[in-house]
Scaffold this active site. Structure first.
Site, PDB file in Angstrom:
ATOM      1  N   SER A 141       0.754  -1.189   0.047  1.00  5.15           N
ATOM      2  CA  SER A 141       0.132  -0.071  -0.079  1.00  5.15           C
ATOM      3  C   SER A 141       0.928   1.298   0.098  1.00  5.15           C
ATOM      4  O   SER A 141       2.049   1.089   0.396  1.00  5.15           O
ATOM      5  CB  SER A 141      -0.890   0.069   1.145  1.00  5.15           C
ATOM      6  N   TYR A 154      -2.281  -0.511  10.264  1.00  2.91           N
ATOM      7  CA  TYR A 154      -2.260  -1.061   9.082  1.00  2.91           C
ATOM      8  C   TYR A 154      -0.937  -0.511   8.378  1.00  2.91           C
ATOM      9  O   TYR A 154      -0.388  -1.117   7.735  1.00  2.91           O
ATOM     10  CB  TYR A 154      -3.478  -0.553   8.257  1.00  2.91           C
TER      11      TYR A 154
END
Length: 264
Positions: A141, A154
């Site tokens: 990501s 995350y």
């Protein structure tokens, strides 16, 4: 013939979103697929949407059950004889402040996003090294490069993946195995709806950025094109990609801007 034609490709997190879109796209390009996630019914539905559906193997898998990953790998090797490309895509997102998030939520996100991915890679890697051929892909990501509010666990898991796979790339480069890190920005999927909140419950809301983001099928075409060129690091998204490019050179400006990011 294209890069994926005739290749055996294992995709985790294949039941929806980016994983589903990659499965459909790579099947179009001639790959034989192993589709893994926890939900068998959804995997079967994805297989049905792929070209040459009967060629593909549905293999339900829970990345937190790391003891199951070596037997799963043996099953794949017994079925296909090899694994040419491993696409580590399984993962879960987060919406919660550091101060409010239960440590169990941090632990679960790290178990799924980081430890599960590392464990599956370790299970598959020996067969690639033995053949001196293979391509390990991790869908990370932009949060593996930067950090924004409400995503601490995350972002930590994706930063960890970045470090691990950078090291792996250096170790196996001269042994016939390639490593690619794909860093999506905003993609129109349910990742935000499925994110864990501070108490571990599901967020169940679509993020405003996802509403206007590129679709997962457009993302899949861009990612597949870059992977076919064996690009080592791939950032795909909209204007948010510039944040990751900006931060190393203008950290104070980046810090100023990120404090104004909306939480969703």
């Amino acid at each position: 013939m294209g890069y994926f034609s005739g290749k055996v490709v294992w995709i985790t997190g294949a039941s929806s979103g980016i994983g589903e879109a990659l499965a459909i796209e790579l099947a179009k390009r001639g790959a034989s697929l192993i589709l893994s996630a926890r939900r068998e019914a959804q995997l079967e539905a994805v297989r049905g949407r792929c070209e040459r559906a009967r060629e593909h193997l549905v293999l339900p898998l829970d990345l937190t059950e790391t003891e199951s990953l070596a037997p799963a790998t043996a099953k794949v090797l017994d079925h296909f004889g090899r694994i040419d490309v491993l696409v580590n895509n399984g993962g879960i997102s987060q919406r919660g402040t550091v101060v409010d998030t239960d440590i169990a939520v941090d632990r679960r996100i790290m178990e799924v996003n980081y430890m599960g991915t590392v464990a599956l890679t370790k299970a598959v890697l020996p067969s690639m090294l033995e053949r001196r051929s293979g391509h390990v892909v991790v869908v990370s990501s932009l949060m593996g490069k930067i950090g924004t509010p409400m995503r601490s666990a995350y972002a930590a898991s994706k930063h960890a993946l970045q470090g691990f796979f950078d090291c792996l790339r250096a170790e196996v480069h001269d042994k016939g195995v390639r490593v690619s890190i794909v860093c999506p920005g905003y993609v129109r999927t349910d990742i935000t709806k499925n994110a864990l909140t501070a108490d571990g419950s599901t967020y169940d809301q679509m993020g405003h950025a996802q509403d206007k983001a590129m679709t997962s099928d457009v993302f899949a075409v861009k990612a597949a094109d870059a992977l076919a060129r064996q690009v080592e690091e791939i950032m795909i998204g909209g204007n948010e990609v510039w944040a990751a490019r900006l931060e190393p050179f203008f950290p104070r400006l980046y810090s100023f801007l990120v404090r104004r990011v909306r939480s969703t």
